[in-house]
Design a protein around this motif. Structure first.
Motif, PDB file in Angstrom:
ATOM      1  N   THR A  63      -4.450   4.714  80.261  1.00 20.86           N
ATOM      2  CA  THR A  63      -5.177   5.358  81.348  1.00 20.86           C
ATOM      3  C   THR A  63      -4.963   6.859  81.203  1.00 20.86           C
ATOM      4  O   THR A  63      -4.115   7.298  80.450  1.00 20.86           O
ATOM      5  N   ASP A  64      -5.736   7.620  81.937  1.00 20.67           N
ATOM      6  CA  ASP A  64      -5.710   9.067  81.726  1.00 20.67           C
ATOM      7  C   ASP A  64      -4.327   9.676  81.927  1.00 20.67           C
ATOM      8  O   ASP A  64      -3.558   9.226  82.759  1.00 20.67           O
ATOM      9  N   CYS A  65      -4.103  10.701  81.159  1.00 19.98           N
ATOM     10  CA  CYS A  65      -2.854  11.449  81.265  1.00 19.98           C
ATOM     11  C   CYS A  65      -2.833  12.230  82.586  1.00 19.98           C
ATOM     12  O   CYS A  65      -3.829  12.820  82.979  1.00 19.98           O
ATOM     13  N   LYS A  66      -1.700  12.183  83.260  1.00 25.15           N
ATOM     14  CA  LYS A  66      -1.540  12.964  84.488  1.00 25.15           C
ATOM     15  C   LYS A  66      -0.901  14.304  84.118  1.00 25.15           C
ATOM     16  O   LYS A  66       0.192  14.312  83.554  1.00 25.15           O
ATOM     17  N   TYR A  67      -1.598  15.401  84.409  1.00 25.55           N
ATOM     18  CA  TYR A  67      -1.045  16.712  84.022  1.00 25.55           C
ATOM     19  C   TYR A  67      -0.192  17.302  85.136  1.00 25.55           C
ATOM     20  O   TYR A  67      -0.538  17.196  86.314  1.00 25.55           O
ATOM     21  N   VAL A  68       0.917  17.892  84.739  1.00 26.37           N
ATOM     22  CA  VAL A  68       1.805  18.558  85.685  1.00 26.37           C
ATOM     23  C   VAL A  68       1.871  20.022  85.264  1.00 26.37           C
ATOM     24  O   VAL A  68       1.943  20.322  84.065  1.00 26.37           O
ATOM     25  N   ASP A 116      10.182  14.192  89.671  1.00 21.89           N
ATOM     26  CA  ASP A 116       9.909  13.304  90.799  1.00 21.89           C
ATOM     27  C   ASP A 116       9.026  12.128  90.369  1.00 21.89           C
ATOM     28  O   ASP A 116       9.289  10.975  90.722  1.00 21.89           O
ATOM     29  N   LEU A 117       7.994  12.412  89.577  1.00 22.63           N
ATOM     30  CA  LEU A 117       7.097  11.341  89.111  1.00 22.63           C
ATOM     31  C   LEU A 117       7.850  10.347  88.217  1.00 22.63           C
ATOM     32  O   LEU A 117       7.669   9.131  88.333  1.00 22.63           O
ATOM     33  N   LEU A 118       8.681  10.876  87.339  1.00 20.62           N
ATOM     34  CA  LEU A 118       9.410   9.983  86.433  1.00 20.62           C
ATOM     35  C   LEU A 118      10.405   9.118  87.210  1.00 20.62           C
ATOM     36  O   LEU A 118      10.649   7.967  86.872  1.00 20.62           O
ATOM     37  N   HIS A 119      10.945   9.692  88.283  1.00 24.10           N
ATOM     38  CA  HIS A 119      11.947   8.976  89.063  1.00 24.10           C
ATOM     39  C   HIS A 119      11.300   7.991  90.038  1.00 24.10           C
ATOM     40  O   HIS A 119      11.674   6.823  90.097  1.00 24.10           O
ATOM     41  N   ASN A 120      10.303   8.462  90.786  1.00 23.03           N
ATOM     42  CA  ASN A 120       9.758   7.639  91.874  1.00 23.03           C
ATOM     43  C   ASN A 120       8.505   6.851  91.520  1.00 23.03           C
ATOM     44  O   ASN A 120       8.288   5.775  92.050  1.00 23.03           O
ATOM     45  N   GLU A 121       7.685   7.383  90.603  1.00 16.03           N
ATOM     46  CA  GLU A 121       6.452   6.676  90.264  1.00 16.03           C
ATOM     47  C   GLU A 121       6.656   5.783  89.045  1.00 16.03           C
ATOM     48  O   GLU A 121       6.473   4.576  89.093  1.00 16.03           O
ATOM     49  N   ALA A 122       7.080   6.392  87.927  1.00 21.28           N
ATOM     50  CA  ALA A 122       7.249   5.612  86.701  1.00 21.28           C
ATOM     51  C   ALA A 122       8.567   4.836  86.732  1.00 21.28           C
ATOM     52  O   ALA A 122       8.722   3.820  86.043  1.00 21.28           O
ATOM     53  N   LYS A 123       9.531   5.336  87.509  1.00 21.92           N
ATOM     54  CA  LYS A 123      10.835   4.678  87.653  1.00 21.92           C
ATOM     55  C   LYS A 123      11.535   4.454  86.306  1.00 21.92           C
ATOM     56  O   LYS A 123      12.064   3.375  86.028  1.00 21.92           O
ATOM     57  N   LYS A 152       7.013   2.695  76.977  1.00 21.01           N
ATOM     58  CA  LYS A 152       6.394   2.374  78.265  1.00 21.01           C
ATOM     59  C   LYS A 152       5.800   3.619  78.916  1.00 21.01           C
ATOM     60  O   LYS A 152       4.704   3.573  79.449  1.00 21.01           O
ATOM     61  N   VAL A 153       6.518   4.715  78.876  1.00 22.68           N
ATOM     62  CA  VAL A 153       6.024   5.960  79.468  1.00 22.68           C
ATOM     63  C   VAL A 153       6.186   7.088  78.450  1.00 22.68           C
ATOM     64  O   VAL A 153       7.252   7.248  77.855  1.00 22.68           O
ATOM     65  N   ILE A 154       5.106   7.847  78.241  1.00 19.64           N
ATOM     66  CA  ILE A 154       5.153   8.959  77.281  1.00 19.64           C
ATOM     67  C   ILE A 154       4.893  10.278  78.015  1.00 19.64           C
ATOM     68  O   ILE A 154       3.915  10.393  78.765  1.00 19.64           O
ATOM     69  N   PRO A 203      -3.790  16.196  70.155  1.00 21.58           N
ATOM     70  CA  PRO A 203      -4.201  14.790  70.301  1.00 21.58           C
ATOM     71  C   PRO A 203      -3.189  13.931  71.071  1.00 21.58           C
ATOM     72  O   PRO A 203      -3.554  12.912  71.648  1.00 21.58           O
ATOM     73  N   PHE A 204      -1.938  14.348  71.083  1.00 21.53           N
ATOM     74  CA  PHE A 204      -0.912  13.543  71.748  1.00 21.53           C
ATOM     75  C   PHE A 204      -1.227  13.311  73.230  1.00 21.53           C
ATOM     76  O   PHE A 204      -0.884  12.284  73.804  1.00 21.53           O
ATOM     77  N   PHE A 205      -1.921  14.285  73.881  1.00 19.98           N
ATOM     78  CA  PHE A 205      -2.206  14.124  75.313  1.00 19.98           C
ATOM     79  C   PHE A 205      -3.043  12.872  75.591  1.00 19.98           C
ATOM     80  O   PHE A 205      -2.970  12.285  76.653  1.00 19.98           O
ATOM     81  N   LYS A 206      -3.835  12.446  74.592  1.00 17.64           N
ATOM     82  CA  LYS A 206      -4.666  11.240  74.783  1.00 17.64           C
ATOM     83  C   LYS A 206      -3.806   9.983  74.875  1.00 17.64           C
ATOM     84  O   LYS A 206      -4.234   8.961  75.400  1.00 17.64           O
ATOM     85  N   ALA A 207      -2.596  10.049  74.336  1.00 20.35           N
ATOM     86  CA  ALA A 207      -1.718   8.882  74.370  1.00 20.35           C
ATOM     87  C   ALA A 207      -0.641   9.023  75.442  1.00 20.35           C
ATOM     88  O   ALA A 207       0.227   8.177  75.571  1.00 20.35           O
ATOM     89  N   ALA A 208      -0.708  10.123  76.213  1.00 19.19           N
ATOM     90  CA  ALA A 208       0.379  10.426  77.145  1.00 19.19           C
ATOM     91  C   ALA A 208       0.132   9.859  78.533  1.00 19.19           C
ATOM     92  O   ALA A 208      -1.009   9.677  78.951  1.00 19.19           O
ATOM     93  N   ASP A 209       1.209   9.574  79.254  1.00 22.10           N
ATOM     94  CA  ASP A 209       1.110   9.225  80.670  1.00 22.10           C
ATOM     95  C   ASP A 209       1.219  10.492  81.512  1.00 22.10           C
ATOM     96  O   ASP A 209       0.534  10.646  82.502  1.00 22.10           O
TER      97      ASP A 209
END
Ligand SMILES: Cc1cc2nc3c(=O)[nH]c(=O)nc-3n(C[C@H](O)[C@H](O)[C@H](O)COP(=O)(O)OP(=O)(O)OC[C@H]3O[C@@H](n4cnc5c(N)ncnc54)[C@H](O)[C@@H]3O)c2cc1C
Lengths: 246, 313
Positions: free
Chosen positions: A222-227, A237-244, B270-272, B282-288
């Motif tokens: 799914t789309d990358c969430k930009y911070v 906070d996202l890594l701790h509370n959302e992605a856990k 699991k999380v990138i 290109p890495f952003f396309k595979a990132a969370d």
């Protein structure tokens, strides 16, 4: 030294991976095959270096059809003396190992070298199976190999470090990164490869033990969430509370 | 069904990937564990929490020679009439599993990432993580080697009985001369958290900010191929299609472009999190999660924020 190097093909690393026939077959359309990098960069090149310093010969062996010959010629261009092709699809790892072991048993080789794994099926099974079928020691994941008479000193990866071991010939070895530096074949090598002997051998009777029933591609991310780079606290906070995950 | 699980305990403790193998076995059938060396009986009994009924330990064998361990596993499999033999795909498991498969003529599934499906097929990674395959074993006896970090495990109450076991394992063809331990506490192949960096870090002298972040997280460090090829980092940190394939819970990549060969080794994570100055990387396309920014600024800040979080909890 009489050295046997197992050479497998694998799809070029930039190949698009797709499947056909209801996801039961790898789609070879448009796929370029290369020599499996671990076989070429490490096993083959180290074998050639040993031959250059100690004398002897380097034979390659491939279980594959005539379509694999360009890959075999590439190994000859890099410097192998001669090649053997067992004329059959490589049905599974056991089948492949069985063919190699049957051939190697008759050849009086000091060493059988293979790459750590192929980059298509990533099995890392063939070396261990060949060793078992031939009743030989197996040195896996070797990163350095020196030979003195009938004794080899090998650095091998182990969990959490490196083990330095000694083993007498004959033995089977799988080569990992660090063993040697990639060699690019030169024009002379490429020309010479055309006429080097390539022996085609009929396969021995053997059943495959496993089969691939179907394949699947991973779900698209799914789309990358930009911070914002100025707001790293939000990422934590996202890594701790959302992605856990932390 | 009787299941035998081999685990490597030679360093005196039970690694998480070994617990995973035991847990995996217990989901298939009644599980016996076999191991060798000098590990405490108490630690082995604890494997009951992950579903082991019984643990067989060969105290007389202290080597990790693949030929001797193959003889041990085959003898134990016979003793408990095992129909399925499970390994973790760690460095020892890799070579022993393939020898055991050849010796017993039992089909081998390498790199399982899930329990066997109802139709008996087992899901594995193929094409260096670019796809999955479902493997069918055509023999009555089966060998399954599982990828570390692929299945979640749960501990329950339970204690396994521990029995001494001995078998004629033959002699070792391989003589160990020296063991060189790797620096750093967390081993990359089994790590749950990984901090990785690439050519964007500009030089080996800049890796302090990567190591600092890894340290506060309790993470392992990794790198892209060019970084290990030019000798900035050791080869065992190289991840990707021609390096290590890993599946951590969290993979943080700083200054790595995300070439297809790199992604192949890490897209099972699991999380990138990707940190890169180039918004088109290109890495952003595979990132969370992505941060378009300079690793030299982002990494120290991230370390600081995680320290704060750890201080609160
Ligand atoms: C057969 C074959 C096999 C291969 N196998 C592998 C493999 O197993 N693993 C692997 O990794 N590669 C592999 N490669 C190489 C791969 O194609 C790429 O070349 C490599 O991954 C690129 O490494 P990199 O991202 O570190 O460097 P680069 O591609 O040079 O990327 C550097 C990145 O850093 C960013 N950057 C620069 N400065 C900063 C900064 N201050 N802060 C943040 N970001 C910054 C840049 O925007 C860029 O995206 C293979 C190639 C081939 C042909």
């Amino acid at each position: 030294m009489k050295l046997l190097v197992c050479i497998s093909k694998s799809p070029d690393t930039t190949s698009k991976i797709e499947f056909t026939d209801n996801n039961t077959k790898f789609n070879e359309g448009g796929v370029q095959y290369i020599v499996n990098p671990y076989d070429e960069w490490y096993a083959l090149v180290r074998a050639l270096e040993l031959k250059e310093t100690l004398g002897g010969s380097v034979t390659t062996i491939t279980v594959g059809t005539a379509a694999d010959e360009p890959v075999i010629r590439k190994a000859l261009a890099i410097g192998a003396d001669n090649a053997v092709r067992i004329d059959s699809e490589a049905k599974d790892a056991y089948y492949t190992a069985y063919q190699i072991a049957e051939y190697a048993k008759s050849g009086d080789f000091d060493m059988v070298l293979c790459g750590k794994e192929t980059i298509n099926y990533n099995g890392s099974q063939v070396g261990g199976m060949v060793a078992e079928l031939m009743g030989l020691p197996f040195v896996s994941l070797a990163t350095k190999l020196e030979v003195d008479g009938a004794t080899a000193t090998v650095h091998k990866e182990m969990s959490g470090g490196v083990e330095v071991v000694e083993v007498n010939t004959p033995f089977v070895l799988s080569a990992a990164k660090g063993m040697a530096e990639q060699r690019i074949p030169n024009m002379r090598g490429i020309m010479a490869a055309r006429t080097k002997p390539l022996e085609v051998v009929a396969p021995a009777d053997c059943d495959a033990l496993v089969s691939f029933e179907s394949y699947a591609l991973p779900d698209a991310k799914t789309d990358c969430k930009y911070v914002d780079a100025g707001n790293i606290a939000e990422l934590v906070d996202l890594l701790h509370n959302e992605a856990k995950v932390i | 069904m009787s299941v035998l699980v081999y685990i490597d305990t030679l360093n005196g403790s039970i690694a998480k990937n070994a617990m995973e193998a035991v847990y995996y076995g217990s989901k298939i059938g009644s599980t016996t564990v076999v191991t060798n060396g000098t590990i405490d009986e108490g630690a082995l009994a604890e494997l009951g929490k992950y579903g082991a009924q019984k643990v067989l330990i060969h105290r007389g064998l202290s080597s990790n020679d693949s030929s001797q361990l193959t003889n041990l596993v085959v003898a134990a499999a016979e003793a408990v009439s095992a129909e399925t033999i499970v390994f973790s795909l760690d460095l020892t498991g890799r070579s022993v599993a393939s020898r055991v498969s050849a010796k017993l003529k039992a089909g081998l599934v390498v790199g399982a990432i899930d329990l066997p499906a109802a139709d008996g097929t087992v899901k594995v990674n193929v094409f260096s993580g670019k796809a999955y395959g479902n493997v069918k074993v055509n023999t009555a006896k089966k060998v399954i080697a599982i990828t570390p970090n692929s299945i979640g495990i749960e501990a329950a109450d339970g204690s396994a009985s521990v029995e001494e076991f001995s078998a004629d394992c033959g002699t070792a063809g391989i003589r160990v001369k020296e063991v060189q331990k790797q620096e750093g506490d967390v081993l990359l192949p089994e790590a749950e958290l990984v901090v990785s960096a690439g050519r964007g870090l500009k030089g080996p002298e800049n890796w302090g900010i990567v190591e600092d972040l890894a340290k506060v997280l309790g993470a392992a460090t990794a790198c892209s191929r060019p970084v290990s090829d030019i000798g900035w980092r050791p080869h065992h940190e190289h991840v990707g299609q021609t390096g290590l394939a890993i599946r951590p819970n969290l993979y943080i990549a700083a200054g790595i472009s995300g070439a297809i060969q790199h992604l192949a080794g890490v897209n099972g994570s699991k999380v990138i999190v990707v940190i890169n100055t180039d918004p088109e990387a290109p890495f952003f396309k595979a990132a969370d999660y992505g941060i378009v920014g300079d690793a030299f600024e982002v990494l120290p800040k991230l370390t600081e924020e995680i320290q704060k979080l750890k201080a609160q909890n």
